[in-house]
Design a protein around this motif. Sequence first.
Motif, PDB file in Angstrom:
ATOM      1  N   THR A  92       0.842  -1.190   0.000  1.00 13.66           N
ATOM      2  CA  THR A  92       0.000   0.000   0.000  1.00 13.66           C
ATOM      3  C   THR A  92       0.877   1.239   0.000  1.00 13.66           C
ATOM      4  O   THR A  92       2.005   1.215   0.472  1.00 13.66           O
ATOM      5  CB  THR A  92      -0.926   0.043   1.222  1.00 13.66           C
ATOM      6  N   VAL A  93       0.344   2.315  -0.536  1.00 11.71           N
ATOM      7  CA  VAL A  93       1.044   3.599  -0.538  1.00 11.71           C
ATOM      8  C   VAL A  93       0.370   4.545   0.452  1.00 11.71           C
ATOM      9  O   VAL A  93       1.011   5.292   1.159  1.00 11.71           O
ATOM     10  CB  VAL A  93       1.071   4.214  -1.954  1.00 11.71           C
ATOM     11  N   THR A  94      -0.961   4.484   0.490  1.00 12.07           N
ATOM     12  CA  THR A  94      -1.746   5.304   1.415  1.00 12.07           C
ATOM     13  C   THR A  94      -2.840   4.432   2.008  1.00 12.07           C
ATOM     14  O   THR A  94      -3.103   3.329   1.528  1.00 12.07           O
ATOM     15  CB  THR A  94      -2.410   6.496   0.690  1.00 12.07           C
ATOM     16  N   ALA A  95      -3.523   4.949   3.015  1.00 10.29           N
ATOM     17  CA  ALA A  95      -4.594   4.195   3.664  1.00 10.29           C
ATOM     18  C   ALA A  95      -5.707   3.850   2.689  1.00 10.29           C
ATOM     19  O   ALA A  95      -6.316   2.791   2.764  1.00 10.29           O
ATOM     20  CB  ALA A  95      -5.158   4.973   4.850  1.00 10.29           C
ATOM     21  N   CYS A  96      -5.955   4.721   1.725  1.00  8.94           N
ATOM     22  CA  CYS A  96      -7.074   4.466   0.807  1.00  8.94           C
ATOM     23  C   CYS A  96      -6.731   3.441  -0.263  1.00  8.94           C
ATOM     24  O   CYS A  96      -7.596   3.049  -1.035  1.00  8.94           O
ATOM     25  CB  CYS A  96      -7.559   5.761   0.159  1.00  8.94           C
ATOM     26  N   ASN A 110      -7.878  14.479  -4.718  1.00  6.82           N
ATOM     27  CA  ASN A 110      -7.428  14.632  -6.097  1.00  6.82           C
ATOM     28  C   ASN A 110      -6.139  13.865  -6.395  1.00  6.82           C
ATOM     29  O   ASN A 110      -5.638  13.917  -7.509  1.00  6.82           O
ATOM     30  CB  ASN A 110      -7.270  16.109  -6.455  1.00  6.82           C
ATOM     31  N   VAL A 111      -5.607  13.139  -5.425  1.00  9.63           N
ATOM     32  CA  VAL A 111      -4.394  12.343  -5.664  1.00  9.63           C
ATOM     33  C   VAL A 111      -4.626  10.843  -5.480  1.00  9.63           C
ATOM     34  O   VAL A 111      -3.728  10.046  -5.719  1.00  9.63           O
ATOM     35  CB  VAL A 111      -3.203  12.799  -4.771  1.00  9.63           C
ATOM     36  N   ARG A 112      -5.828  10.460  -5.094  1.00  7.67           N
ATOM     37  CA  ARG A 112      -6.119   9.045  -4.842  1.00  7.67           C
ATOM     38  C   ARG A 112      -5.832   8.188  -6.071  1.00  7.67           C
ATOM     39  O   ARG A 112      -5.085   7.218  -6.005  1.00  7.67           O
ATOM     40  CB  ARG A 112      -7.567   8.881  -4.385  1.00  7.67           C
ATOM     41  N   ASP A 113      -6.415   8.542  -7.202  1.00  5.20           N
ATOM     42  CA  ASP A 113      -6.226   7.728  -8.403  1.00  5.20           C
ATOM     43  C   ASP A 113      -4.776   7.732  -8.890  1.00  5.20           C
ATOM     44  O   ASP A 113      -4.246   6.671  -9.235  1.00  5.20           O
ATOM     45  CB  ASP A 113      -7.194   8.158  -9.502  1.00  5.20           C
ATOM     46  N   PRO A 114      -4.100   8.876  -8.908  1.00  7.38           N
ATOM     47  CA  PRO A 114      -2.672   8.834  -9.276  1.00  7.38           C
ATOM     48  C   PRO A 114      -1.844   7.976  -8.313  1.00  7.38           C
ATOM     49  O   PRO A 114      -0.913   7.291  -8.740  1.00  7.38           O
ATOM     50  CB  PRO A 114      -2.241  10.299  -9.225  1.00  7.38           C
ATOM     51  N   LEU A 115      -2.193   7.986  -7.026  1.00  5.43           N
ATOM     52  CA  LEU A 115      -1.446   7.161  -6.075  1.00  5.43           C
ATOM     53  C   LEU A 115      -1.732   5.680  -6.279  1.00  5.43           C
ATOM     54  O   LEU A 115      -0.863   4.843  -6.032  1.00  5.43           O
ATOM     55  CB  LEU A 115      -1.739   7.583  -4.635  1.00  5.43           C
ATOM     56  N   PHE A 116      -2.937   5.329  -6.742  1.00  8.48           N
ATOM     57  CA  PHE A 116      -3.210   3.943  -7.117  1.00  8.48           C
ATOM     58  C   PHE A 116      -2.269   3.524  -8.245  1.00  8.48           C
ATOM     59  O   PHE A 116      -1.750   2.414  -8.261  1.00  8.48           O
ATOM     60  CB  PHE A 116      -4.659   3.754  -7.569  1.00  8.48           C
ATOM     61  N   LYS A 117      -2.051   4.423  -9.198  1.00  2.34           N
ATOM     62  CA  LYS A 117      -1.146   4.131 -10.318  1.00  2.34           C
ATOM     63  C   LYS A 117       0.296   3.970  -9.830  1.00  2.34           C
ATOM     64  O   LYS A 117       1.028   3.104 -10.313  1.00  2.34           O
ATOM     65  CB  LYS A 117      -1.238   5.221 -11.381  1.00  2.34           C
ATOM     66  N   ARG A 119       1.194   2.912  -6.847  1.00  2.00           N
ATOM     67  CA  ARG A 119       1.224   1.597  -6.200  1.00  2.00           C
ATOM     68  C   ARG A 119       1.335   0.482  -7.233  1.00  2.00           C
ATOM     69  O   ARG A 119       2.115  -0.457  -7.075  1.00  2.00           O
ATOM     70  CB  ARG A 119      -0.010   1.384  -5.335  1.00  2.00           C
ATOM     71  N   ASP A 120       0.579   0.590  -8.308  1.00  2.00           N
ATOM     72  CA  ASP A 120       0.629  -0.428  -9.356  1.00  2.00           C
ATOM     73  C   ASP A 120       2.013  -0.497  -9.994  1.00  2.00           C
ATOM     74  O   ASP A 120       2.505  -1.586 -10.306  1.00  2.00           O
ATOM     75  CB  ASP A 120      -0.438  -0.164 -10.422  1.00  2.00           C
ATOM     76  N   LYS A 121       2.654   0.639 -10.182  1.00  2.44           N
ATOM     77  CA  LYS A 121       4.007   0.662 -10.767  1.00  2.44           C
ATOM     78  C   LYS A 121       5.029   0.053  -9.810  1.00  2.44           C
ATOM     79  O   LYS A 121       5.936  -0.658 -10.235  1.00  2.44           O
ATOM     80  CB  LYS A 121       4.406   2.085 -11.151  1.00  2.44           C
ATOM     81  N   ILE A 122       4.871   0.331  -8.534  1.00  2.00           N
ATOM     82  CA  ILE A 122       5.762  -0.265  -7.528  1.00  2.00           C
ATOM     83  C   ILE A 122       5.607  -1.777  -7.534  1.00  2.00           C
ATOM     84  O   ILE A 122       6.589  -2.520  -7.544  1.00  2.00           O
ATOM     85  CB  ILE A 122       5.490   0.324  -6.122  1.00  2.00           C
ATOM     86  N   LEU A 123       4.361  -2.244  -7.533  1.00  2.00           N
ATOM     87  CA  LEU A 123       4.097  -3.685  -7.563  1.00  2.00           C
ATOM     88  C   LEU A 123       4.658  -4.330  -8.827  1.00  2.00           C
ATOM     89  O   LEU A 123       5.217  -5.428  -8.771  1.00  2.00           O
ATOM     90  CB  LEU A 123       2.599  -3.960  -7.472  1.00  2.00           C
ATOM     91  N   ALA A 124       4.508  -3.645  -9.948  1.00  2.00           N
ATOM     92  CA  ALA A 124       5.043  -4.182 -11.205  1.00  2.00           C
ATOM     93  C   ALA A 124       6.558  -4.311 -11.135  1.00  2.00           C
ATOM     94  O   ALA A 124       7.124  -5.339 -11.540  1.00  2.00           O
ATOM     95  CB  ALA A 124       4.627  -3.294 -12.376  1.00  2.00           C
ATOM     96  N   ALA A 125       7.228  -3.297 -10.606  1.00  2.00           N
ATOM     97  CA  ALA A 125       8.694  -3.349 -10.494  1.00  2.00           C
ATOM     98  C   ALA A 125       9.128  -4.461  -9.550  1.00  2.00           C
ATOM     99  O   ALA A 125      10.059  -5.223  -9.858  1.00  2.00           O
ATOM    100  CB  ALA A 125       9.232  -2.000 -10.013  1.00  2.00           C
TER     101      ALA A 125
END
Length: 153
Positions: A92-96, A110-117, A119-125
């Motif tokens: 996880t990156v943030t609580a949400c 306004n940063v929730r969706d970018p932070l999901f992205k 997290r996805d990039k971190i997981l991919a790496a």
Amino acid sequence: MLRLSKKADYALIAMKHLAVRGDRGSQDSSSAREIAEQYDVPIELMAKVLQRLVRRGLLVSHQGTRGGYQLARLPGLISVADVIQAIEGPVTVTACTTDEGQCEQFSKCNVRDPLFKVRDKILAALGECTIAELASDPPVPVQARAAVLHTHL
């Protein structure tokens, strides 16, 4: 700051140790004590970490005088993400970014969706890096580590 827990660090250390040992053609298992002593890790903590990796299907354990732990599959088929998530749960990156986590700003954030992205990039790496890759890096001699630490102080 993104940081792995000590348990995740120890899990990766153990997985690399077992992968390197397997690459040398050794079919012997490594005990929790052997791994803990080699890397100056508390034996109780290493044993807990190894048991969690067994429960998650990343290691197999064997009982008896020649017992210990071995990788459950080839090191190239185990990712760093697999190990981290086995120890820490979902990344996880943030609580949400968790299923149950929502803060007061969730509906207006306004940063929730970018932070999901992110997290996805971190997981991919983390998913692209395998235990085989960790095992292919040569160990750094103790004297060299001390010199690097000294120059950064």
